[in-house]
Design an enzyme around this catalytic site. Structure first.
Site, PDB file in Angstrom:
ATOM      1  N   HIS A 145       0.856  -1.176   0.000  1.00 51.28           N
ATOM      2  CA  HIS A 145       0.000   0.000   0.000  1.00 51.28           C
ATOM      3  C   HIS A 145       0.897   1.233   0.000  1.00 51.28           C
ATOM      4  O   HIS A 145       2.135   1.122   0.008  1.00 51.28           O
ATOM      5  CB  HIS A 145      -0.940   0.011   1.205  1.00 51.28           C
ATOM      6  CG  HIS A 145      -2.144  -0.860   1.027  1.00 51.28           C
ATOM      7  ND1 HIS A 145      -3.100  -0.632   0.066  1.00 51.28           N
ATOM      8  CD2 HIS A 145      -2.547  -1.987   1.704  1.00 51.28           C
ATOM      9  CE1 HIS A 145      -4.046  -1.557   0.135  1.00 51.28           C
ATOM     10  NE2 HIS A 145      -3.723  -2.399   1.117  1.00 51.28           N
ATOM     11  N   ASP A 175      -0.009   6.675  -3.758  1.00 50.93           N
ATOM     12  CA  ASP A 175      -1.243   6.377  -4.475  1.00 50.93           C
ATOM     13  C   ASP A 175      -1.557   7.441  -5.522  1.00 50.93           C
ATOM     14  O   ASP A 175      -1.890   7.129  -6.671  1.00 50.93           O
ATOM     15  CB  ASP A 175      -2.415   6.293  -3.495  1.00 50.93           C
ATOM     16  CG  ASP A 175      -2.449   4.985  -2.722  1.00 50.93           C
ATOM     17  OD1 ASP A 175      -1.664   4.083  -3.046  1.00 50.93           O
ATOM     18  OD2 ASP A 175      -3.265   4.870  -1.799  1.00 50.93           O
TER      19      ASP A 175
END
Length: 365
Positions: A145, A175
């Site tokens: 992540h 991200d």
């Protein structure tokens, strides 16, 4: 406001097979610029549909983060494990311009939906694969992540805070800046190239790859022979008193970004820093301690007009709620778009697309 037909991506169809944040935000930006986005989700919908907070009750409840990221998209639930579902995707691909997927490398190929198979159906297809570590390399299949991508690339180590209270990044930098924005940029570049060649492309977007851009000054130090910076030692990560955070009397923070000498001297004059401490490179710790003591002596409200008058790149740190209410934000119309939800509209997520390139402010479901 521009006319609706001024949007540059009108007529472009995007198939969105992504979930959570990086891909949906990328396709939201494409939709804002005029693209028709068809979001494909598994039966029952993607995980973010259940992210809190929710608006509405029972089956009609809608996730607010999901709504912010997917406004104005067409949603289709298709089972990619079902041959009929895969056939439906193939049909959609034949008339699509862009496909964005966010599975682990190899998943789309195993489903028969990889780039070679789909480009055979549509040679002009721009096929963007967003993943953590890219389509190749020894980490390609590794789970991760945002925090992991920042950790692996050394960015997290540049400003991690004290070891007994390490600081988590406030933003999903990998991200968005490693996934969303490179995806949008490369998709647009590929579409421009397609106008000349007629050929699509497979775009390998690795969120970890994009993180190294954020280490430009640390890389310059290390590669240039000045030594590899450790946490808090970089030019913009804590070594200089003129680029730092300081507490006020009411436990708010002042962000001092007075890098240039004229701004630093203006800041020093505004707060009354003694002359013998104004060379912060010569006396960094003494200067930092003095600045901290001075700013701690008054409230954020008291410092705000002083710093504004000095125009010295020093800002009281706002909460999100305060930031939304800032007169400048209102004047720019950043939150003037609306998203329709059960119980009433909410402001839409602002996107970094120039007003002339996006549609007029409307309410979108």
């Amino acid at each position: 406001m521009p006319n609706a037909d001024s949007r540059p991506l009108l007529g472009v169809t995007v198939l969105d097979l992504t979930t959570l944040l990086p891909g949906p935000l990328a396709t939201l930006m494409l939709a804002e610029a005029g693209a028709r986005v068809v979001k494909i989700e598994r039966p029952g919908g993607e995980d973010m549909r259940r992210f809190h907070p929710l608006r509405g009750e029972g089956e009609a409840a809608v996730s607010v983060p999901y709504a912010l990221l997917n406004r104005g998209k067409e949603i289709l639930e298709i089972d990619l494990k079902d041959p009929a579902g895969r056939a439906r995707i193939a049909d959609l691909v034949r008339s699509a311009d862009v496909l964005v997927e966010q599975f682990r490398p190899g998943v789309m190929e195993r489903l028969g939906l990889g780039y070679p198979a789909l480009s055979a159906l549509n040679p002009g297809l721009v096929y963007a694969s967003i993943s953590g570590y890219g389509q190749t390399g020894p980490r390609a299949a590794e789970a991760g992540h945002d925090l992991n991508y920042q950790a692996l690339t050394g960015i997290l180590d540049l400003s991690r805070g004290p070891l007994d209270r390490p600081t988590l990044p406030a933003a999903q930098v990998a991200d968005i800046a490693g996934g969303t924005l490179p995806a949008v940029i490369n998709i647009l570049l590929a579409l421009i190239r397609r106008t000349r060649t007629g050929q699509g492309a497979h775009l390998d977007i690795a969120m970890a790859d994009g993180m190294f851009m954020f280490g430009v000054f640390g890389l310059a130090d290390g590669l240039g022979g000045a030594g590899w910076p450790r946490s808090g030692e970089g030019l913009l990560t804590g070594s200089l008193p003129r680029y730092a955070l300081y507490a006020t009397a009411d436990d708010r923070l002042v962000a001092v970004g007075a890098l240039e000498e004229k701004f630093w001297q203006a800041f020093a004059e505004a707060i009354g820093l003694p002359q013998d401490l104004r060379d912060d490179r010569a006396t960094p710790e003494a200067t930092r301690s003095a600045v901290a003591s001075i700013l701690r002596g008054r409230s954020a409200a008291a410092w705000r007009p002083v710093l504004a008058a000095a125009d010295c790149c020093a800002t009281v740190v706002a909460t999100l709620e305060e930031a939304m209410a800032d007169p400048h934000v209102a004047a720019r119309g950043l939150f003037s778009g609306r998203v329709s939800l059960p119980g009433g509209d909410i402001p839409a997520l602002p996107l970094p697309i120039a007003p002339v390139l996006r549609e007029p402010v409307v309410s979108r479901r």
